[in-house]
Design a protein around this motif. Structure first.
Motif, PDB file in Angstrom:
ATOM      1  N   PRO A  36      24.768 -16.803  27.283  1.00  0.00           N
ATOM      2  CA  PRO A  36      24.457 -15.399  27.574  1.00  0.00           C
ATOM      3  C   PRO A  36      23.301 -15.208  28.551  1.00  0.00           C
ATOM      4  N   ASP A  39      24.406 -14.344  32.158  1.00  0.00           N
ATOM      5  CA  ASP A  39      25.123 -13.111  32.470  1.00  0.00           C
ATOM      6  C   ASP A  39      24.305 -12.173  33.350  1.00  0.00           C
ATOM      7  N   LEU A  44      26.770  -5.527  34.045  1.00  0.00           N
ATOM      8  CA  LEU A  44      27.487  -5.198  32.812  1.00  0.00           C
ATOM      9  C   LEU A  44      27.098  -3.815  32.288  1.00  0.00           C
ATOM     10  N   ARG A  49      29.942  -1.797  30.017  1.00  0.00           N
ATOM     11  CA  ARG A  49      30.428  -2.839  29.097  1.00  0.00           C
ATOM     12  C   ARG A  49      29.459  -3.136  27.950  1.00  0.00           C
ATOM     13  N   ILE A  66      34.776  -6.726  27.477  1.00  0.00           N
ATOM     14  CA  ILE A  66      35.321  -6.726  28.833  1.00  0.00           C
ATOM     15  C   ILE A  66      36.842  -6.757  28.755  1.00  0.00           C
ATOM     16  N   GLU A  68      40.422  -7.602  29.772  1.00  0.00           N
ATOM     17  CA  GLU A  68      41.081  -8.604  30.604  1.00  0.00           C
ATOM     18  C   GLU A  68      42.572  -8.297  30.592  1.00  0.00           C
ATOM     19  N   LEU A  73      38.089  -8.972  25.765  1.00  0.00           N
ATOM     20  CA  LEU A  73      37.181 -10.081  25.528  1.00  0.00           C
ATOM     21  C   LEU A  73      35.906  -9.542  24.906  1.00  0.00           C
ATOM     22  N   ASP A  75      32.677 -10.440  24.754  1.00  0.00           N
ATOM     23  CA  ASP A  75      31.911 -11.402  25.535  1.00  0.00           C
ATOM     24  C   ASP A  75      30.604 -11.802  24.877  1.00  0.00           C
ATOM     25  N   ASN A  76      29.972 -10.868  24.175  1.00  0.00           N
ATOM     26  CA  ASN A  76      28.694 -11.189  23.541  1.00  0.00           C
ATOM     27  C   ASN A  76      28.439 -10.198  22.419  1.00  0.00           C
ATOM     28  N   LEU A 110      37.426 -13.959  21.604  1.00  0.00           N
ATOM     29  CA  LEU A 110      36.037 -14.323  21.849  1.00  0.00           C
ATOM     30  C   LEU A 110      35.916 -15.827  21.796  1.00  0.00           C
ATOM     31  N   TYR A 111      34.761 -16.304  22.166  1.00  0.00           N
ATOM     32  CA  TYR A 111      34.469 -17.724  22.018  1.00  0.00           C
ATOM     33  C   TYR A 111      33.066 -17.853  21.462  1.00  0.00           C
ATOM     34  N   TYR A 143      37.458 -21.109  20.953  1.00  0.00           N
ATOM     35  CA  TYR A 143      38.055 -19.820  21.277  1.00  0.00           C
ATOM     36  C   TYR A 143      38.867 -19.330  20.086  1.00  0.00           C
TER      37      TYR A 143
END
Length: 155
Positions: A36, A39, A44, A49, A66, A68, A73, A75-76, A110-111, A143
């Protein structure tokens, strides 16, 4: 038995504005894992976002989603250390899922870093399924994806 801190009743979620960027980056990016920290938070925030959980004018959590092509996603998601165990993280995850669903996505993904086993356990408990492992930017990631419930059609 450990006594629990008083739980605030709500943590309103709102979009962050460019004026909140120094707070977001100072409070969370510098305390976060390396991924993170890379980023571009200004971009963002500008694109809408970044969402924040506020209480008494203080940011206690952030969420970045986000869209896609195939899924939303997540993302965080981060919660300030002093505000952990108050349900903020779970509320942010629910907000992300609702945002994805309202945007027409049937999945959210997410991951997480392989070392974040507590996070992975939470994701699995709330319905996420592991899809694959990968190494990116010297980080070993797992993931996961969650199928979102179908939204009822409006009459």
């Amino acid at each position: 038995m450990k006594s629990a801190s008083p739980r605030p009743k709500t943590f309103p979620l709102s979009r962050s504005s460019s004026g909140g960027m120094p707070i977001v980056t100072t409070s969370f990016v510098l305390a976060a894992k390396p991924g993170p920290m890379l980023d571009n938070y200004a971009s963002l925030i500008h694109s809408g976002r970044v969402h924040v959980a506020l209480h008494d004018g203080t940011i206690h959590g952030i969420l970045i989603v986000i869209p896609e092509a195939d899924a939303m996603l997540l993302d965080n998601v981060a919660v300030a250390p002093a505000a952990q165990r108050l349900g903020i993280g779970r509320r942010l995850l629910e907000f992300a899922e609702n945002t994805a669903s309202k945007a027409g996505f049937s999945h959210i993904k997410l991951y997480t870093n392989e070392a974040m086993t507590e996070n992975l356990s939470l994701y699995q408990r709330i319905g996420y399924t592991e899809t694959h492992h990968a190494e990116e930017n010297d980080l070993r990631r797992i993931y996961v994806v969650k199928v979102l419930p179908e939204r009822p059609c409006s009459p």
